[in-house]
Design a protein around this motif. Structure first.
Motif, PDB file in Angstrom:
ATOM      1  N   GLY A   6       0.786  -1.227   0.000  1.00 10.02           N
ATOM      2  CA  GLY A   6       0.000   0.000   0.000  1.00 10.02           C
ATOM      3  C   GLY A   6       0.813   1.270   0.000  1.00 10.02           C
ATOM      4  O   GLY A   6       0.268   2.365  -0.056  1.00 10.02           O
ATOM      5  N   ARG A   7       2.113   1.188   0.058  1.00  9.65           N
ATOM      6  CA  ARG A   7       2.957   2.383   0.098  1.00  9.65           C
ATOM      7  C   ARG A   7       3.016   3.050  -1.274  1.00  9.65           C
ATOM      8  O   ARG A   7       3.052   2.371  -2.308  1.00  9.65           O
ATOM      9  N   PRO A   8       3.041   4.387  -1.301  1.00 17.35           N
ATOM     10  CA  PRO A   8       3.027   5.105  -2.588  1.00 17.35           C
ATOM     11  C   PRO A   8       4.115   4.701  -3.576  1.00 17.35           C
ATOM     12  O   PRO A   8       3.814   4.542  -4.755  1.00 17.35           O
ATOM     13  N   PRO A   9       5.389   4.502  -3.158  1.00 13.61           N
ATOM     14  CA  PRO A   9       6.381   4.104  -4.179  1.00 13.61           C
ATOM     15  C   PRO A   9       6.081   2.767  -4.841  1.00 13.61           C
ATOM     16  O   PRO A   9       6.332   2.584  -6.023  1.00 13.61           O
ATOM     17  N   VAL A  10       5.505   1.841  -4.095  1.00 16.56           N
ATOM     18  CA  VAL A  10       5.170   0.536  -4.673  1.00 16.56           C
ATOM     19  C   VAL A  10       4.019   0.696  -5.671  1.00 16.56           C
ATOM     20  O   VAL A  10       4.052   0.137  -6.768  1.00 16.56           O
ATOM     21  N   LEU A  11       3.024   1.474  -5.278  1.00 20.94           N
ATOM     22  CA  LEU A  11       1.908   1.717  -6.192  1.00 20.94           C
ATOM     23  C   LEU A  11       2.367   2.479  -7.434  1.00 20.94           C
ATOM     24  O   LEU A  11       1.914   2.204  -8.538  1.00 20.94           O
ATOM     25  N   ALA A  12       3.281   3.429  -7.249  1.00 24.79           N
ATOM     26  CA  ALA A  12       3.817   4.172  -8.392  1.00 24.79           C
ATOM     27  C   ALA A  12       4.570   3.243  -9.328  1.00 24.79           C
ATOM     28  O   ALA A  12       4.422   3.322 -10.555  1.00 24.79           O
ATOM     29  N   ALA A  14       4.114   0.069  -9.741  1.00 19.57           N
ATOM     30  CA  ALA A  14       3.138  -0.783 -10.427  1.00 19.57           C
ATOM     31  C   ALA A  14       2.456  -0.023 -11.560  1.00 19.57           C
ATOM     32  O   ALA A  14       2.268  -0.560 -12.654  1.00 19.57           O
ATOM     33  N   LEU A  15       2.090   1.230 -11.309  1.00 21.91           N
ATOM     34  CA  LEU A  15       1.436   2.027 -12.348  1.00 21.91           C
ATOM     35  C   LEU A  15       2.385   2.326 -13.507  1.00 21.91           C
ATOM     36  O   LEU A  15       1.993   2.232 -14.676  1.00 21.91           O
ATOM     37  N   ILE A  16       3.625   2.638 -13.207  1.00 23.52           N
ATOM     38  CA  ILE A  16       4.612   2.907 -14.259  1.00 23.52           C
ATOM     39  C   ILE A  16       4.853   1.646 -15.093  1.00 23.52           C
ATOM     40  O   ILE A  16       4.915   1.699 -16.322  1.00 23.52           O
ATOM     41  N   THR A  17       4.949   0.503 -14.430  1.00 24.08           N
ATOM     42  CA  THR A  17       5.149  -0.763 -15.145  1.00 24.08           C
ATOM     43  C   THR A  17       3.958  -1.078 -16.047  1.00 24.08           C
ATOM     44  O   THR A  17       4.131  -1.450 -17.211  1.00 24.08           O
ATOM     45  N   ALA A  18       2.759  -0.911 -15.520  1.00 23.23           N
ATOM     46  CA  ALA A  18       1.563  -1.162 -16.329  1.00 23.23           C
ATOM     47  C   ALA A  18       1.511  -0.225 -17.529  1.00 23.23           C
ATOM     48  O   ALA A  18       1.160  -0.635 -18.640  1.00 23.23           O
ATOM     49  N   THR A  19       1.871   1.025 -17.307  1.00 24.01           N
ATOM     50  CA  THR A  19       1.848   2.013 -18.384  1.00 24.01           C
ATOM     51  C   THR A  19       2.807   1.647 -19.512  1.00 24.01           C
ATOM     52  O   THR A  19       2.442   1.709 -20.689  1.00 24.01           O
ATOM     53  N   VAL A  20       4.019   1.249 -19.165  1.00 23.90           N
ATOM     54  CA  VAL A  20       4.989   0.914 -20.214  1.00 23.90           C
ATOM     55  C   VAL A  20       4.589  -0.365 -20.939  1.00 23.90           C
ATOM     56  O   VAL A  20       4.769  -0.476 -22.156  1.00 23.90           O
ATOM     57  N   LEU A  21       4.011  -1.321 -20.235  1.00 28.89           N
ATOM     58  CA  LEU A  21       3.592  -2.558 -20.892  1.00 28.89           C
ATOM     59  C   LEU A  21       2.396  -2.332 -21.819  1.00 28.89           C
ATOM     60  O   LEU A  21       2.348  -2.895 -22.922  1.00 28.89           O
ATOM     61  N   ILE A  22       1.452  -1.509 -21.399  1.00 30.10           N
ATOM     62  CA  ILE A  22       0.312  -1.189 -22.271  1.00 30.10           C
ATOM     63  C   ILE A  22       0.787  -0.456 -23.518  1.00 30.10           C
ATOM     64  O   ILE A  22       0.392  -0.774 -24.638  1.00 30.10           O
ATOM     65  N   GLY A  23       1.672   0.529 -23.327  1.00 34.62           N
ATOM     66  CA  GLY A  23       2.202   1.275 -24.473  1.00 34.62           C
ATOM     67  C   GLY A  23       2.978   0.390 -25.430  1.00 34.62           C
ATOM     68  O   GLY A  23       2.846   0.507 -26.655  1.00 34.62           O
ATOM     69  N   SER A  24       3.765  -0.515 -24.887  1.00 36.04           N
ATOM     70  CA  SER A  24       4.544  -1.424 -25.728  1.00 36.04           C
ATOM     71  C   SER A  24       3.632  -2.365 -26.510  1.00 36.04           C
ATOM     72  O   SER A  24       3.846  -2.610 -27.703  1.00 36.04           O
ATOM     73  N   THR A  25       2.600  -2.874 -25.854  1.00 32.00           N
ATOM     74  CA  THR A  25       1.654  -3.762 -26.534  1.00 32.00           C
ATOM     75  C   THR A  25       0.948  -3.050 -27.681  1.00 32.00           C
ATOM     76  O   THR A  25       0.843  -3.582 -28.787  1.00 32.00           O
TER      77      THR A  25
END
Length: 120
Positions: A6-12, A14-25
């Motif tokens: 639940g800590r902000p850096p972990v959530l950040a 996760a969001l950054i990783t999801a963003t790059v994977l969606i963009g790459s796909t």
């Protein structure tokens, strides 16, 4: 372990990783399977343009320094530059791998570099 999720850096992260994977796909699909569909190319470009802004907002909201935004700026160049019809899937994949590694490198710097950037 559950407390760290639940800590902000972990959530950040996760969001950054999801963003790059969606963009790459979207990018790869627009170049290979949907190469004759201009809607995928437009969506890929729009995603590439929006991600640095999204990542900057996430970094600002969580107190993370701005440096994770830099690879996403390079990924904008990838979307504009890598639309060459003669390229085979292997070459496209290598460019995508380099983009993903640049995001990973920006997200996981050496602790000495991270502490130096955090003090600024």
């Amino acid at each position: 372990m559950a407390d760290a999720i639940g800590r902000p850096p972990v959530l950040a992260a996760a969001l950054i990783t999801a963003t790059v994977l969606i963009g790459s796909t979207l990018h790869v699909k627009s170049l290979i399977r949907e190469r004759h569909n201009p809607a995928y190319a437009r969506t890929s470009r729009a995603c590439a343009l929006a991600t640095p802004v999204l990542v900057a907002i996430v970094c600002s909201a969580t107190g993370i320094p701005w440096w994770p935004v830099a690879p996403f700026v390079l990924l904008i160049a990838r979307v504009r530059w890598a639309h060459l019809p003669a390229w085979r899937p292997a070459r496209i994949g290598m460019i995508e791998l380099a983009g993903l590694l640049s995001v990973a490198a920006a997200g996981f710097p050496h602790p000495v570099v991270h502490s130096a950037l955090s003090r600024r």
